[in-house]
Scaffold this motif. Structure first.
Motif, short mmCIF file in Angstrom:
data_model
loop_
_atom_site.label_atom_id
_atom_site.label_comp_id
_atom_site.label_asym_id
_atom_site.label_seq_id
_atom_site.Cartn_x
_atom_site.Cartn_y
_atom_site.Cartn_z
N LEU A 370 0.84 -1.20 0.00
CA LEU A 370 0.00 0.00 0.00
C LEU A 370 0.88 1.26 0.00
CD1 LEU A 370 -2.93 1.20 0.35
CD2 LEU A 370 -2.41 1.31 2.80
N ARG A 374 1.16 4.20 -2.93
CA ARG A 374 0.94 5.62 -2.63
C ARG A 374 2.17 6.45 -2.93
NH1 ARG A 374 -2.33 5.26 3.17
NH2 ARG A 374 -4.37 4.74 2.27
N ASP A 526 -9.55 4.06 -2.44
CA ASP A 526 -9.45 2.79 -3.18
C ASP A 526 -10.58 2.62 -4.18
OD1 ASP A 526 -11.37 2.43 -1.29
OD2 ASP A 526 -10.22 0.98 -0.09
N LYS A 527 -11.38 3.70 -4.40
CA LYS A 527 -12.44 3.65 -5.40
C LYS A 527 -11.84 4.01 -6.76
CE LYS A 527 -15.98 6.56 -4.93
NZ LYS A 527 -17.13 7.26 -4.42
N GLN A 551 -7.07 2.81 -10.80
CA GLN A 551 -7.33 2.18 -9.50
C GLN A 551 -6.62 2.96 -8.41
OE1 GLN A 551 -9.34 -0.48 -9.31
NE2 GLN A 551 -9.49 -0.61 -11.53
#
Ligand code: GLC
Length: 561
Positions: A370, A374, A526-527, A551
């Motif tokens: 993650l 980012r 995360d949408k 994504q």
């Protein structure tokens, strides 16, 4: 980039923490020839230059930020000849070299301070520092209530020749780093000579350590209840005169080349940063505000907006004089690596507090994939912003912070002074992994001493050679992104335009801006986000794309058709 172009305006500079970059002679400590050996790596990465952390003779109590001689190069790093070799080899490849200059303080081993200690109170050398009598009946209390940036009092008491306690001296950092008195003309003269000395040697500029400090509030008064020490030790108005003076020195040295002065400016407001960028002061100053923001679109957008507004104000103040630029940065030798900051899913309550930015070294459980997604997305924002960009060694490998160094190995004075309450900065300074299947992951040559900080077993997963072979690696992504910046952004006008995001996304979800025909979109949540057709063709993305759906977390650049 030619020698006289204003390269500093939008250069990408790679920060080298020399001790941890590459060891050429096998003593377990990185050195200057190690840097020279890796110039091909940096050239291929696509940077324009290097900033070297301090390389001067130093007892090394604060990673070389405690300098004993400003005119020489530490023999342990290869000495002056090795620096000459590095400068020559870098210039051949059209790479700039910035040194680190540390004007706020030196080492207790500096000859001036040693002479000052040998003098009685009021002596000539003592006046080049801040020596004061203590308070209390026997002078047993520090002269004021200022705190060291590294925790504890900012004062240490000396002993006289007969062993009796004497005066106190000011150190904004470790007790081995006495602050210079910048009201003293000899201090000012010394640093003019330091600048000229290195410009003559061929360096292209300096990163200026804690540039906003230097001058202290007159009379060194206690800070009040609603103040901090920094209010009295930073951003004093007279500090700007120092840089106007340095600008004259650098402009005079820049006969057939362009030199740059880049300030490390910690500040509460963007205006305090841009105050150093007036046309007759620094060429660039770091904007740390962005680095301290949580992973939220609104926080990132507001931070960039504050910076842009402050630059606009500067332009309004003097429309005919081009000001300096901001230097954008997300990583350094003072912060936990961005992969771990952005991937922190369970912060420790006992995370770092108040030392050089509480947001910069949070501890806790990290989701590395993650954090990597980012951090890659954040790079695409950084590379599109107007100004220069600074990358910290190992960022191109997607390295996480080493959070669990053995206590006995830790060396940072922050760790030592806080008695372990603060972990400090060693975890981002672990020697780099170059080769997966090699002793010390290729940091040192075979048969060498152990690296000066231990590397965890998982470091091999991030080794340069493994990433070379993988087109989906972070290294490959950095190369592609830097090449795209060079082609599409470098030299473009500074103007940024913020784009509206369709109502189905909250402001904390997606951020989009346009510069020079390039639209940058970053999905924080995360949408998935469908990029509108009118934004153009995707030219770069932080991860593989499914059609026009980005994504989260991820980012893309699009070029108008
Ligand atoms: C700067 C350096 C940091 C150092 C301090 C004192 O903030 O980046 O590493 O400890 O100044 O020189």
């Amino acid at each position: 980039m030619g020698p006289t172009a204003a390269w500093w305006r939008d250069a990408v500079i790679y920060q080298v923490y020399i001790k941890s970059f590459a060891d050429s002679d096998g003593d377990g400590i990185g050195d200057l020839d190690g840097v020279t050996d890796k110039l091909d790596h940096l050239k291929r990465l696509g940077v324009d230059g290097l900033w070297l952390n301090p390389c001067y003779p130093s007892p090394g109590r604060d990673g070389g930020y405690d300098i004993a001689d400003y005119f020489a190069v530490d023999q342990a790093l290869g000495g002056m000849e090795a620096l000459d070799r590095l400068i020559a080899a870098a210039h051949k490849k059209d790479l700039k070299i910035l040194l680190d200059i540390v004007p706020n303080h030196c080492s207790v081993a500096h000859p001036w301070f040693q002479q000052a200690l040998a003098e009685p109170a009021g002596g000539e050398m003592r006046q080049r520092f801040h020596f004061r009598n203590g308070r209390g009946q026997d002078g047993e209390l520090p002269p004021n209530n200022w705190q060291s940036v590294f925790t504890g009092s900012a004062w240490t008491r000396t002993r006289m020749a007969d062993g009796m306690p004497g005066q106190w001296y000011l150190h904004s950092f470790d007790s081995t780093q006495p602050d210079f008195n910048w009201q003293h003309p000899a201090v000012r003269q010394h640093f003019r000579e330091v600048l000229r000395h290195w410009f003559d040697r061929g360096v292209d500029g300096f990163r200026i350590d804690v540039a906003a400090m230097l001058l202290k509030a007159p009379g060194l008064p206690d800070h009040g209840d609603h103040q901090s020490t920094a209010d009295l030790t930073s951003h004093q108005p007279e500090v700007h005169a120092v840089y106007r003076d340095w600008r004259i020195v650098s402009d005079r040295s820049a006969v057939d080349r362009t030199l740059a002065l880049v300030g490390e400016v910690w500040a509460q407001t963007a205006e305090e940063v841009t105050a150093f960028l007036r046309h007759d002061e620094l060429h660039a100053a770091f904007y740390f505000d962005l680095m301290t923001q949580p992973w939220q679109a609104a926080a990132f957008r507001d931070s960039v907006r504050r910076a842009m507004n402050a630059l606009d104000k500067l332009l309004d103040e003097a429309p005919d004089n081009p000001s300096g630029n901001l230097a954008w940065v997300l990583n350094s030798h003072d912060a936990h690596r961005s992969v771990s900051r952005y991937g922190l899913i369970q912060p420790h309550a006992s995370g770092s507090q108040g030392v050089m930015g509480p947001a910069l070294r949070p501890r806790g459980r990290v989701d590395v994939p993650l954090g990597q997604a980012r951090a890659r997305a954040a790079l695409l924002l950084l590379l599109a912003l107007p100004g220069s960009v600074y990358l910290y060694q190992g960022e191109e490998f997607g390295l996480p912070e080493v959070m669990d160094l053995p206590e006995a190995a830790r060396q940072d004075p922050i760790w030592l002074r806080s008695s372990g309450a603060e972990h400090g900065r060693d975890g981002c300074r672990v020697p780099l992994p170059w080769r997966d299947n090699a002793p010390s992951f290729g940091f040192s040559p075979p048969g060498a001493a152990d690296p000066w900080l231990p590397q965890p077993a998982w470091f091999g997963d991030y080794a340069c050679d493994r990433q070379e072979a993988d087109p989906a690696s972070t290294l490959a992504f950095y190369r592609t992104a830097l090449a795209a910046r060079r082609e599409l952004i470098t030299g473009a006008a500074a103007r940024l335009e913020w784009l509206d995001i369709e109502a189905s996304h909250t402001p904390d979800d997606v951020l989009a801006l346009r510069r020079a025909g390039i639209t940058v979109v970053i999905v924080f949540g995360d949408k998935p986000f469908t990029m509108p057709d009118e934004w153009g063709e995707v030219v770069l993305s932080s991860d593989a794309l499914a059609g026009r759906d980005l994504q989260g977390p991820g980012a893309a650049w699009l070029a108008s058709r």
